[in-house]
Design a protein around this motif. Structure first.
Motif, PDB file in Angstrom:
ATOM      1  N   LEU A   6     -69.905 -48.767 -44.553  1.00  0.00           N
ATOM      2  CA  LEU A   6     -70.199 -49.399 -43.269  1.00  0.00           C
ATOM      3  C   LEU A   6     -68.997 -50.182 -42.757  1.00  0.00           C
ATOM      4  O   LEU A   6     -68.657 -50.122 -41.564  1.00  0.00           O
ATOM      5  N   ARG A   7     -68.332 -50.891 -43.642  1.00  0.00           N
ATOM      6  CA  ARG A   7     -67.141 -51.659 -43.246  1.00  0.00           C
ATOM      7  C   ARG A   7     -66.023 -50.743 -42.789  1.00  0.00           C
ATOM      8  O   ARG A   7     -65.363 -50.997 -41.772  1.00  0.00           O
ATOM      9  N   SER A  10     -66.807 -49.245 -39.338  1.00  0.00           N
ATOM     10  CA  SER A  10     -66.610 -50.225 -38.264  1.00  0.00           C
ATOM     11  C   SER A  10     -65.122 -50.379 -37.937  1.00  0.00           C
ATOM     12  O   SER A  10     -64.735 -50.443 -36.763  1.00  0.00           O
ATOM     13  N   GLU A  22     -67.321 -49.988 -31.130  1.00  0.00           N
ATOM     14  CA  GLU A  22     -67.537 -50.429 -32.511  1.00  0.00           C
ATOM     15  C   GLU A  22     -68.849 -51.177 -32.651  1.00  0.00           C
ATOM     16  O   GLU A  22     -69.586 -50.995 -33.635  1.00  0.00           O
ATOM     17  N   ASN A  26     -71.694 -49.668 -34.960  1.00  0.00           N
ATOM     18  CA  ASN A  26     -72.091 -50.474 -36.107  1.00  0.00           C
ATOM     19  C   ASN A  26     -73.580 -50.772 -36.091  1.00  0.00           C
ATOM     20  O   ASN A  26     -74.254 -50.770 -37.132  1.00  0.00           O
ATOM     21  N   ARG A  30     -76.204 -49.544 -39.021  1.00  0.00           N
ATOM     22  CA  ARG A  30     -76.959 -50.523 -39.805  1.00  0.00           C
ATOM     23  C   ARG A  30     -78.463 -50.310 -39.683  1.00  0.00           C
ATOM     24  O   ARG A  30     -79.193 -50.457 -40.666  1.00  0.00           O
ATOM     25  N   SER A  79     -72.280 -41.025 -39.957  1.00  0.00           N
ATOM     26  CA  SER A  79     -71.237 -41.674 -40.762  1.00  0.00           C
ATOM     27  C   SER A  79     -70.174 -40.682 -41.235  1.00  0.00           C
ATOM     28  O   SER A  79     -68.998 -41.037 -41.335  1.00  0.00           O
TER      29      SER A  79
END
Length: 536
Positions: A6-7, A10, A22, A26, A30, A79
């Motif tokens: 996830l980081r 982003s 972003e 994001n 999430r 993703s």
């Protein structure tokens, strides 16, 4: 999705598309699929900003939408394609090495816009080639298109059946419009001129209605009957995008050849490269092995520079087939022996022993390799085979167990599971170890990206000053300024500032090289995990 993924997603979205995209991406990553109303409330952005951000994500195939039978349209981020943004420089470099400058620019334009009409993409490439060569090239869009076509044809002849570009259908099965996004459609969205570090978003092209489409068809038909030609290049509604899977196949072949070369020698790697090249057309994309190839066929297809005899080739093939990593497998004895290449092998066992070596030292790596080879061992057997004292072996096994690199399996002799009557066997789960290494690779890339951004922020004033000086020098050189005037402008940057700039360039260059190296490891591990899951 893990926090590391996830980081990294982003950071990639922010670097390539800006803060607005972003935030939207994001939020979708999430929370999962969400309608536009909840997405606006979660991000705190204006509805128009969220709509445009969704258009950017849909344009680049980084998100998708699904119309619910009863309810609003839900959007979700992908993703996998977002993480592939990290590999875009590698795609462009590969296109340059295979096709030259036209191929590089064409792939760059298509990656930049998500998908484009071929006529528009080729005209952009022709303009960029003319500008970069200051008018000396003298090419046209037709020359660029024919040059790229010849490059693809050459690759078909050498590398097999190749489709570098994939067509995006202009007549999809999804509904014509959906509420909440103003009838934006991913296959009809206009191009967005988004660059790296860009934060602006262009305005898309609205999908035409049925009446407009029918009117355009009648107009084209009428012009054809009258002997005229319709306006435009004639590819309206046909969009092209880069076939990333074909690049991944190329990377996979390179990884296989490199692994064989590092484990054996250059001749063995050339034999495997020849087998991959021969079976590229006949092997399906998701197959576990290539089509069987006889030793005689491989011998006739070897490059002319390798003057090895038939007997030597058979010895190399036998060594490859007997190797524990199973690069090559023997499938029959006809034609001097038939062999296949394990194309889904992507080096999980080859990379996994490096994990404990880097974390805990060479002795832990010795135990790890021993468990990989022997599959299941008791603690006493580990001590004897690894020739490590009992106390140290027990401590190292516990450390590996605590990091989930080694698992413990209990085999009781009796139903009561009494410790005195139970075998405790240590083993290695290679897939779990590969996932652990992949997770750490994601963290490493994210740390590298944040470090590069930090270096850029710390030297922002100096970088802006350097850019202004370069712009002044370029304008003065264009007007024919004297050398003394140019030296005076160059002296606006002092000696210490030049040293600081050189140090910054070296640091950023090292960070970029590190990102590329980690991405190569990520690709190998992802391919290994995917092949292991697919394997029956």
């Amino acid at each position: 999705m893990t926090q590391a993924e996830l980081r990294l997603c982003s950071l990639l979205l922010q670097e390539y598309f800006g803060e607005i995209v972003e935030k939207v991406g994001n939020s979708l990553l999430r929370t999962g699929p969400r309608p536009l109303r909840l997405l606006v409330g979660d991000t705190g952005l204006l509805p128009d900003q969220v709509k445009k951000a969704l258009c950017v994500l849909l344009q680049h195939q980084l998100a998708r939408f699904e119309a619910q039978p009863r309810g609003p349209v839900e959007y979700s981020a992908l993703s996998g394609p977002i993480l592939r943004l990290l590999r875009y420089p590698r795609y462009i470099y590969t296109a340059k090495s295979l096709y030259g400058d036209p191929g590089e620019l064409l792939v760059e334009e298509l990656l930049l816009h998500g998908h484009l009409a071929m006529s528009r993409a080729v005209s952009r490439v022709a303009e960029r080639l003319s500008d970069s060569r200051e008018g000396a090239w003298g090419g046209t869009a037709r020359k660029v298109g024919s040059g790229v076509g010849r490059g693809a044809g050459a690759w078909v002849g050498v590398r097999g059946q190749v489709v570098v570009l994939a067509v995006v259908s202009s007549r999809p099965s999804e509904p014509r419009g959906h509420p909440g996004c103003g009838c934006w459609q991913p296959w009809r969205v206009g191009s967005f001129s988004l660059g790296k570090q860009g934060s602006g978003m262009g305005k898309g092209k609205r999908r035409r209605s049925c009446d407009e489409e029918e009117e355009g068809e009648h107009k084209a038909k009428r012009q054809k009957q009258e002997g005229g030609t319709p306006e435009g290049p004639g590819d309206d509604g046909i969009y092209w995008q880069v076939n990333l899977e074909r690049f991944h196949q190329h990377f996979r072949d390179q990884a296989l050849v490199s692994a064989v070369s590092s484990r054996m020698d250059q001749t063995s790697s050339e034999v495997v490269r020849t087998m991959l090249r021969m079976s590229e057309v006949t092997t399906a994309s998701g197959a576990a092995h290539t089509q069987p190839l006889s030793s005689n066929e491989i011998f006739r297809s070897l490059p002319a520079g390798y003057n090895i005899g038939k007997q030597v080739l058979d010895q190399y093939l036998a060594l490859l087939a007997d190797d524990p990593l199973e690069f090559v497998g023997k499938s029959g004895d006809s034609g001097g022996g038939t062999y296949t290449v394990s194309i889904l092998w992507m080096g999980g066992p080859f990379h996994a022993p490096n994990i404990p070596n880097l974390e805990f030292g060479s002795r832990c790596a010795r135990i790890f390799r021993l468990l990989l080879r022997k599959k299941h061992l008791e603690q006493k057997q580990v001590e004897d085979f690894a020739m490590i004292p009992a106390k140290e072996a027990k401590d190292m096994l516990y450390r590996l167990l605590s990091e989930n690199l080694v698992s413990l399996q209990e085999i009781p002799k009796t139903p009561d599971h009494a410790p005195s009557r139970t075998f405790y066997l240590y083993t290695v789960n290679v897939v779990a170890a590969a996932r652990l290494l992949l997770h750490r690779c994601y963290k490493s890339v994210a740390n590298l990206m944040e470090r590069r951004q930090h270096e850029t922020r710390e030297n922002k004033r100096l970088l802006e000053k350097s850019q202004r000086v370069e712009a002044i020098l370029a304008s003065m050189q264009a007007t024919g300024a004297e050398p003394a005037q140019l030296r005076e402008v160059e002296e606006m940057i002092t000696g210490p500032e030049r040293q600081q700039l050189e140090s910054l360039k070296r640091s950023v260059s090292k960070i970029d090289a590190s990102e590329n190296q980690v991405d190569e490891t990520i690709f190998v591990l992802e391919s290994f995990i995917e092949s292991t899951v697919k394997r029956p």
